[in-house]
Design an enzyme around this catalytic site. Structure first.
Site, PDB file in Angstrom:
ATOM      1  N   GLY A 123       2.079  -3.675   1.918  1.00  0.00           N
ATOM      2  CA  GLY A 123       3.114  -2.911   2.726  1.00  0.00           C
ATOM      3  C   GLY A 123       2.771  -3.324   4.295  1.00  0.00           C
ATOM      4  O   GLY A 123       3.173  -2.678   5.434  1.00  0.00           O
ATOM      5  N   GLY A 124       1.951  -4.424   4.381  1.00  0.00           N
ATOM      6  CA  GLY A 124       1.779  -4.601   5.860  1.00  0.00           C
ATOM      7  C   GLY A 124       0.858  -3.901   6.617  1.00  0.00           C
ATOM      8  O   GLY A 124       0.807  -3.881   7.897  1.00  0.00           O
ATOM      9  N   SER A 206      -0.223  -8.240  -1.121  1.00  0.00           N
ATOM     10  CA  SER A 206       0.012  -8.169   0.210  1.00  0.00           C
ATOM     11  C   SER A 206      -1.136  -7.701   1.091  1.00  0.00           C
ATOM     12  O   SER A 206      -2.198  -7.982   0.965  1.00  0.00           O
ATOM     13  CB  SER A 206       1.224  -7.801   0.611  1.00  0.00           C
ATOM     14  OG  SER A 206       1.563  -8.357   1.914  1.00  0.00           O
TER      15      SER A 206
END
Length: 542
Positions: A123-124, A206
């Site tokens: 989720g960055g 991610s």
């Protein structure tokens, strides 16, 4: 006599001589009752692993959960952590969000010592974007031989605010400290669910994959014995700032909410006193201060910060110096990792350069000129600008593809533990038609299985009977083998190719393709582009 015979037979068969784990699990601070499903998997949902990070605990390291004498029904996921940009009033989120889930074979026992897969969602670092994945599919793919833990951690403003004020009266990188709190929780409690605290494999996609590298390099590569291997999917190398470089973010938020230096003396105390709904209404990104007019806010502003403690330097430099824990690792990325992030209306190199500079504020004009030469105009698609796929190619390789290869090369140089690198090129018809190709983290749907991720997020082609269904058992075979043995090959699906370790000279990786998975050598064009991007990685603050 019959009892002794039964004991002997059980011992010969290697079966546990104790009852299976009771769904009622008593921890030192609370008791939870899980749910045994007909799938053969018992799940415990919404286990609190730390005290609510509210009030004075905002922007502080996670604290031990409070004692609770009641029995809690562990049948509901905990609320998800608040995101940046803020979404006031979202009933699925809360500042009180430090919960984890455990999935274990129902026939496991406290002496089973099953391998543990501890998954860090992505989720960055600004949103918990993969919450509540169901571990049942992976456990079944492992032939009921693993335990799975996933969890929420603080993100965005609440997880990665950094400034001198936070250093003086709080903690930086608390989202990463939440993750380490879960690792410590696993060390203390996972045996009660059938897991082995001495056999923990980190997973993550991610920002979760980036988190894995940050834990591998944490405290300069200090090994605290919290995990023994790691598998990172589509790991991101974002723009990392120092404490002083991050100060502008703090200064901007205190001004927006009325806690500015000219208003109060204790600005951080003022922030801690604010209602969370008000904070969320003012929780948004601003451009980097050095970019001048025309700059836009980065997609993800709050990021892990170089604080001289948990994070001592840029990831590229730590890799180049060998300052990381030497355990077996998997790293890799998708063919078109940049497409979901870049502006679809990008129509020129000038607009491409501005986007790249908005994300990586230290990039120079000369570096951008070289990027322009390395990434010629690419294919075009309806309803998009002529440079959309060009900027997507540049951003995807800079942030995802080339960093994973750099990890492999660093492990090849400094570690005998082994590194396996992959490229995921499973083409979904709808994604291909829309121009997104094989987009960022799409492989997560295959690893967990399409029924076990968020409803509606898996491509239709991944479901049974569809065109890409065959890739599911293949990738699950490699992943569950790695979780069980630290080697993706031991229990791989019969007929799957051997996954050869990455060699910095040969540059061979596993290419996942439906009905055509095989080893490949990275093409020379990508090798050359990655060599340049890796050479400037420290300069671009990655």
């Amino acid at each position: 006599m019959l009892f002794r015979v039964a004991l002997s037979l059980a011992a010969l068969a290697g079966l546990p001589l104790v009852d299976a784990v009771d769904p009622l699990v008593k921890l030192n601070y609370i008791t939870y009752r899980g749910v045994a499903r007909s799938t053969g998997v018992t799940e415990w949902l919404g286990i609190r692993y730390a005290a609510p990070p509210l009030g004075e605990l905002r922007w502080r390291a996670p604290q031990a959960p409070l004692n609770n004498e009641t029995v809690i029904e562990a049948d509901t996921h905990g609320l998800i952590c608040l995101s940046t940009p803020g979404t006031p009033g979202d009933p699925t989120t809360s500042e009180d969000c430090l919960y984890l889930d455990v999935y274990a074979p129902s026939n496991a026992s406290s002496s089973s010592k099953l391998p543990v897969y501890l998954f860090i969602q992505g989720g960055g670092f600004n949103v918990d974007s993969n919450p509540n994945y169901n571990g049942t599919g992976l456990i079944q793919a492992s032939e009921m031989n693993i335990v799975i833990v996933n969890f929420n951690y603080r993100v965005g403003l609440y997880g990665f605010l950094a400034s001198q004020e936070v250093v003086d009266n709080g903690n930086t990188n608390v989202g990463l400290l939440d993750q380490r709190m879960v690792m410590q929780w696993v060390q203390q409690y996972i045996s009660q669910f059938g897991g082995d605290p001495e056999h923990v494999v980190l997973g993550g996609d991610s920002a979760g994959g980036a988190s894995i590298l940050l834990h591998l390099t944490a405290y300069g590569g200090r090994d605290d014995g919290l995990f023994q291997a790691a598998a990172a999917e589509s790991a991101t190398f974002g723009n990392m700032l120092t404490i002083s470089q991050s100060q502008y973010q703090y200064d901007a938020i205190i001004e927006r909410v009325g806690c500015g230096y000219e208003v109060v003396e204790d600005t951080l105390g003022c922030l801690r006193s604010l209602n969370v709904s008000y904070l969320q209404a003012n929780n948004y990104n601003v451009p980097y201060p050095n970019l001048g007019a025309g700059a836009s806010a980065p997609i993800y502003m709050y990021q892990p910060t170089i604080d001289g403690g948990l994070i001592t330097d840029y990831s590229y430099r730590l890799l180049q110096q060998g300052h990381f824990i030497k355990v077996p690792v998997i790293f890799g990325d998708d063919t078109n990792g940049g497409t979901i992030f870049t502006p679809k209306n990008t129509s020129s190199y000038q607009e491409m350069d501005q986007f790249l500079n908005d994300q990586f504020s230290a990039m120079t004009a000369n570096q951008l000129l070289i990027m322009n030469a390395m990434y010629p105009p690419a294919e075009t698609y309806p309803d998009s600008g002529p440079f959309w796929r060009t900027v997507s190619n540049a951003y995807g390789e800079m942030r995802f593809m080339c960093p994973s290869q750099a990890v492999g090369s660093a492990y090849n140089q400094f570690s005998a533990a082994g590194a396996w690198i992959y490229s995921y090129n499973v083409m979904d018809p709808l994604e291909m038609e829309g121009g997104y190709g094989v987009p960022h983290t799409i492989e997560i749907n295959a690893i967990w299985g399409p029924y076990n991720v968020a409803p509606g997020s898996a491509p239709a082609s991944y479901y049974p009977g569809q065109s890409n269904a065959a890739i599911i058992p293949i990738i699950q075979g490699y992943w569950t083998s790695f979780i069980r043995t630290y080697n993706p090959n031991i229990y791989r699906l019969a007929g799957s190719p051997e996954w050869v370790q990455w060699n910095a000279w040969a540059k061979d990786r596993l290419l996942f393709q439906t009905n055509a998975t095989a080893m490949e050598i990275v093409d020379y064009g990508q090798q050359a582009r990655c060599a340049y991007l890796q050479s400037i990685g420290v300069l671009t603050q990655q």
